[in-house]
Design a protein around this motif. Structure first.
Motif, PDB file in Angstrom:
ATOM      1  N   GLU A  37     -47.565  10.493  24.009  1.00 37.72           N
ATOM      2  CA  GLU A  37     -47.016   9.277  24.606  1.00 37.72           C
ATOM      3  C   GLU A  37     -47.951   8.094  24.377  1.00 37.72           C
ATOM      4  O   GLU A  37     -47.504   6.987  24.065  1.00 37.72           O
ATOM      5  N   LYS A  38     -49.241   8.325  24.519  1.00 35.97           N
ATOM      6  CA  LYS A  38     -50.229   7.269  24.303  1.00 35.97           C
ATOM      7  C   LYS A  38     -50.200   6.794  22.850  1.00 35.97           C
ATOM      8  O   LYS A  38     -50.199   5.588  22.579  1.00 35.97           O
ATOM      9  N   ASP A  39     -50.146   7.730  21.919  1.00 32.16           N
ATOM     10  CA  ASP A  39     -50.087   7.387  20.498  1.00 32.16           C
ATOM     11  C   ASP A  39     -48.812   6.619  20.166  1.00 32.16           C
ATOM     12  O   ASP A  39     -48.827   5.656  19.397  1.00 32.16           O
ATOM     13  N   ALA A  40     -47.692   7.038  20.757  1.00 36.83           N
ATOM     14  CA  ALA A  40     -46.421   6.359  20.514  1.00 36.83           C
ATOM     15  C   ALA A  40     -46.467   4.930  21.042  1.00 36.83           C
ATOM     16  O   ALA A  40     -45.970   3.998  20.389  1.00 36.83           O
ATOM     17  N   GLU A  41     -47.072   4.725  22.197  1.00 35.14           N
ATOM     18  CA  GLU A  41     -47.187   3.383  22.765  1.00 35.14           C
ATOM     19  C   GLU A  41     -48.044   2.487  21.872  1.00 35.14           C
ATOM     20  O   GLU A  41     -47.708   1.327  21.640  1.00 35.14           O
ATOM     21  N   ILE A  42     -49.128   3.023  21.355  1.00 35.00           N
ATOM     22  CA  ILE A  42     -49.985   2.257  20.453  1.00 35.00           C
ATOM     23  C   ILE A  42     -49.211   1.843  19.203  1.00 35.00           C
ATOM     24  O   ILE A  42     -49.293   0.696  18.751  1.00 35.00           O
ATOM     25  N   LEU A  43     -48.424   2.768  18.650  1.00 32.01           N
ATOM     26  CA  LEU A  43     -47.636   2.445  17.463  1.00 32.01           C
ATOM     27  C   LEU A  43     -46.579   1.387  17.758  1.00 32.01           C
ATOM     28  O   LEU A  43     -46.340   0.492  16.950  1.00 32.01           O
ATOM     29  N   ARG A  44     -45.940   1.472  18.939  1.00 29.44           N
ATOM     30  CA  ARG A  44     -44.949   0.468  19.313  1.00 29.44           C
ATOM     31  C   ARG A  44     -45.596  -0.917  19.415  1.00 29.44           C
ATOM     32  O   ARG A  44     -45.024  -1.913  18.975  1.00 29.44           O
ATOM     33  N   LEU A  45     -46.781  -0.982  19.996  1.00 27.71           N
ATOM     34  CA  LEU A  45     -47.478  -2.259  20.104  1.00 27.71           C
ATOM     35  C   LEU A  45     -47.832  -2.826  18.737  1.00 27.71           C
ATOM     36  O   LEU A  45     -47.710  -4.030  18.494  1.00 27.71           O
ATOM     37  N   LYS A  46     -48.270  -1.955  17.836  1.00 30.13           N
ATOM     38  CA  LYS A  46     -48.603  -2.397  16.482  1.00 30.13           C
ATOM     39  C   LYS A  46     -47.360  -2.936  15.764  1.00 30.13           C
ATOM     40  O   LYS A  46     -47.416  -3.957  15.087  1.00 30.13           O
ATOM     41  N   GLN A  47     -46.231  -2.241  15.920  1.00 31.52           N
ATOM     42  CA  GLN A  47     -44.997  -2.686  15.282  1.00 31.52           C
ATOM     43  C   GLN A  47     -44.550  -4.028  15.842  1.00 31.52           C
ATOM     44  O   GLN A  47     -44.123  -4.909  15.104  1.00 31.52           O
TER      45      GLN A  47
END
Length: 67
Positions: A37-47
């Motif tokens: 979940e943490k990794d997915a949130e980081i990727l969403r922020l980057k996108q």
């Protein structure tokens, strides 16, 4: 007898690797889910940041298209 020597060295390497991994605790299912979940949130922020930069570039007069 090169082949026999290779087998022996591979056995020794495998044994060392197995003993090195014994001390590491396995990741529990809950911590694995939290990490995902943490990794997915980081990727969403980057996108989101990338899309904002792209929108800013296109709205500031640049056409944004490559020729």
């Amino acid at each position: 007898m090169t082949r026999g020597n290779q087998r022996e060295t591979d056995r020794v390497k495998a044994q060392k690797k197995a003993t090195a991994n014994k001390g590491k605790p396995k990741e529990s299912a809950s911590s694995l889910q939290q990490r995902r979940e943490k990794d997915a949130e980081i990727l969403r922020l980057k996108q989101k940041k990338k899309e904002e930069e792209k929108a800013a570039t296109t709205s500031s007069g640049g056409d944004g298209a490559k020729k």
